[in-house]
Design a protein around this motif. Structure first.
Motif, PDB file in Angstrom:
ATOM      1  N   ALA A 192      -7.937  17.974   3.908  1.00  0.00           N
ATOM      2  CA  ALA A 192      -6.471  17.990   3.836  1.00  0.00           C
ATOM      3  C   ALA A 192      -5.882  16.760   4.527  1.00  0.00           C
ATOM      4  N   TYR A 193      -6.395  16.447   5.707  1.00  0.00           N
ATOM      5  CA  TYR A 193      -5.843  15.331   6.483  1.00  0.00           C
ATOM      6  C   TYR A 193      -6.142  13.981   5.822  1.00  0.00           C
ATOM      7  N   ILE A 194      -7.386  13.784   5.395  1.00  0.00           N
ATOM      8  CA  ILE A 194      -7.754  12.514   4.759  1.00  0.00           C
ATOM      9  C   ILE A 194      -7.013  12.345   3.431  1.00  0.00           C
ATOM     10  N   SER A 195      -6.818  13.457   2.733  1.00  0.00           N
ATOM     11  CA  SER A 195      -6.047  13.441   1.485  1.00  0.00           C
ATOM     12  C   SER A 195      -4.630  12.908   1.734  1.00  0.00           C
ATOM     13  N   ASP A 196      -4.018  13.367   2.838  1.00  0.00           N
ATOM     14  CA  ASP A 196      -2.667  12.907   3.197  1.00  0.00           C
ATOM     15  C   ASP A 196      -2.664  11.403   3.465  1.00  0.00           C
ATOM     16  N   MET A 250      -2.037   5.149  -1.992  1.00  0.00           N
ATOM     17  CA  MET A 250      -1.100   5.332  -3.109  1.00  0.00           C
ATOM     18  C   MET A 250       0.292   4.765  -2.788  1.00  0.00           C
ATOM     19  N   GLY A 251       0.766   5.013  -1.568  1.00  0.00           N
ATOM     20  CA  GLY A 251       2.119   4.595  -1.206  1.00  0.00           C
ATOM     21  C   GLY A 251       2.218   3.163  -0.709  1.00  0.00           C
ATOM     22  N   ARG A 252       1.515   2.867   0.383  1.00  0.00           N
ATOM     23  CA  ARG A 252       1.649   1.540   1.009  1.00  0.00           C
ATOM     24  C   ARG A 252       0.921   0.446   0.233  1.00  0.00           C
ATOM     25  N   MET A 254       8.098  10.995 -10.080  1.00  0.00           N
ATOM     26  CA  MET A 254       7.818  11.698  -8.829  1.00  0.00           C
ATOM     27  C   MET A 254       8.588  11.107  -7.653  1.00  0.00           C
ATOM     28  N   ALA A 255       8.715   9.802  -7.617  1.00  0.00           N
ATOM     29  CA  ALA A 255       9.353   9.157  -6.468  1.00  0.00           C
ATOM     30  C   ALA A 255      10.279   8.020  -6.897  1.00  0.00           C
ATOM     31  N   PRO A 256      11.461   8.353  -7.486  1.00  0.00           N
ATOM     32  CA  PRO A 256      12.413   7.306  -7.836  1.00  0.00           C
ATOM     33  C   PRO A 256      12.975   6.652  -6.560  1.00  0.00           C
ATOM     34  N   PHE A 269       4.333  12.433   1.307  1.00  0.00           N
ATOM     35  CA  PHE A 269       3.379  11.449   1.824  1.00  0.00           C
ATOM     36  C   PHE A 269       3.476  10.139   1.046  1.00  0.00           C
ATOM     37  N   LEU A 270       3.623  10.262  -0.263  1.00  0.00           N
ATOM     38  CA  LEU A 270       3.740   9.083  -1.126  1.00  0.00           C
ATOM     39  C   LEU A 270       4.990   8.281  -0.757  1.00  0.00           C
ATOM     40  N   THR A 271       6.113   8.971  -0.598  1.00  0.00           N
ATOM     41  CA  THR A 271       7.357   8.272  -0.281  1.00  0.00           C
ATOM     42  C   THR A 271       7.335   7.693   1.137  1.00  0.00           C
ATOM     43  N   ALA A 272       6.611   8.349   2.061  1.00  0.00           N
ATOM     44  CA  ALA A 272       6.461   7.793   3.418  1.00  0.00           C
ATOM     45  C   ALA A 272       5.731   6.453   3.340  1.00  0.00           C
ATOM     46  N   GLY A 273       4.727   6.372   2.473  1.00  0.00           N
ATOM     47  CA  GLY A 273       3.997   5.117   2.286  1.00  0.00           C
ATOM     48  C   GLY A 273       4.841   4.064   1.593  1.00  0.00           C
TER      49      GLY A 273
END
Length: 197
Positions: A63-67, A74-76, A91-93, A127-131
Motif C-alpha cells: 500500500a505504501y510503495i503503491s502510494d 506517475m505524478g512528479r 482523472m486530474a484536470p 496521490f497523483l495530484t500531489a505529485g
C-alpha cells in the motif's frame, strides 16, 4: 473476490508477495483495490495465524510503495506527459490539481489521512495530484507513512478481529464518507462559482 482468496489461500506461503505485487501494480493506476487486499490479508491471517506478521507487512508495504509510485513516478516524473492519455486527463484536470494543492498547503497531513479513507479511486487521484502539484517529496513520504499506518492498522485489525461480519459496515461507512466528500467538493465548487460571479 472469493476465487482470488481461494487462489491465495492455496499458495499461503506466497500470499504476502502476491498481495504486495498486486498493490505495487495499483501504484501505476491498475485497478487493484487496497481495501480488498487488506480484507483478504486479514482474513487469511485469521485462518493462518503463523502468517499474520508477513501478511501485514506485505499489505502495508504494498500500500505504501503503491502510494509513492503514484505520487513520484506517475505524478512528479511523468507529470504532464500522462495527460495525453484520456483516462488520466479526466482523472486530474488542472483545476483539480490546483484545488488539491491548496488543500495540501492548508491542511497538510490531514488531507492524506482523510484521503486514505475515501474510497472509489479518490485515494490514487490525491496521490497523483500531489505529485503533479510538486508537493515536497519528504513531506509527502512522511505524511503518507503516518496516514497509511493509521488506515492499514485500523482495517487489518477490524477484518482480522471481526472477519466478514464487519465488511458490510465498512462498505456502508465508505459510501457515507464518499457521499460527504462529494457534498463538500460540490459545496466548495458552488462557493467558488458564486465568488467569481
Amino acid at each position: 473476490m472469493t476465487s482470488l482468496m481461494d487462489m491465495i489461500q492455496a499458495n499461503i506461503a506466497m500470499a504476502p508477495f502476491l498481495i504486495f505485487g498486486l498493490l505495487f501494480l495499483a501504484g501505476f493506476n491498475i485497478p487493484v483495490s487496497e481495501d480488498a487486499m487488506l480484507f483478504i490479508s486479514a482474513i487469511l491471517a485469521a485462518k493462518n495465524p503463523e502468517y499474520t506478521t508477513s501478511l501485514f507487512i506485505g499489505v502495508f508495504a504494498g500500500a505504501y510503495i503503491s502510494d509513492l509510485i503514484c505520487y513520484g513516478f506517475m505524478g512528479r516524473y511523468l507529470g504532464n506527459k500522462i495527460f495525453k492519455i484520456k483516462f488520466f486527463a479526466n482523472m486530474a484536470p488542472p483545476e483539480r490539481i490546483e484545488k488539491v494543492s491548496n488543500f495540501y498547503k492548508k491542511y497538510g497531513i490531514l488531507t492524506l489521512i482523510l484521503g486514505r479513507f475515501i474510497p472509489f479511486g479518490v485515494r490514487n487521484a490525491l496521490f497523483l495530484t500531489a505529485g503533479l502539484g510538486k508537493m515536497n517529496a519528504l513531506k509527502f513520504a512522511i505524511s503518507d507513512l503516518i496516514a497509511c499506518t493509521i488506515s492499514c492498522v485500523s482495517f487489518f485489525y477490524l477484518y482480522y478481529t471481526f472477519g466478514e461480519t464487519v465488511i458490510s459496515y465498512v462498505k456502508q461507512a465508505n459510501t457515507i464518507i464518499f457521499a460527504i466528500f462529494i457534498a463538500v467538493a460540490l459545496g466548495l465548487f458552488i462557493k467558488k462559482k458564486k465568488q467569481k460571479s
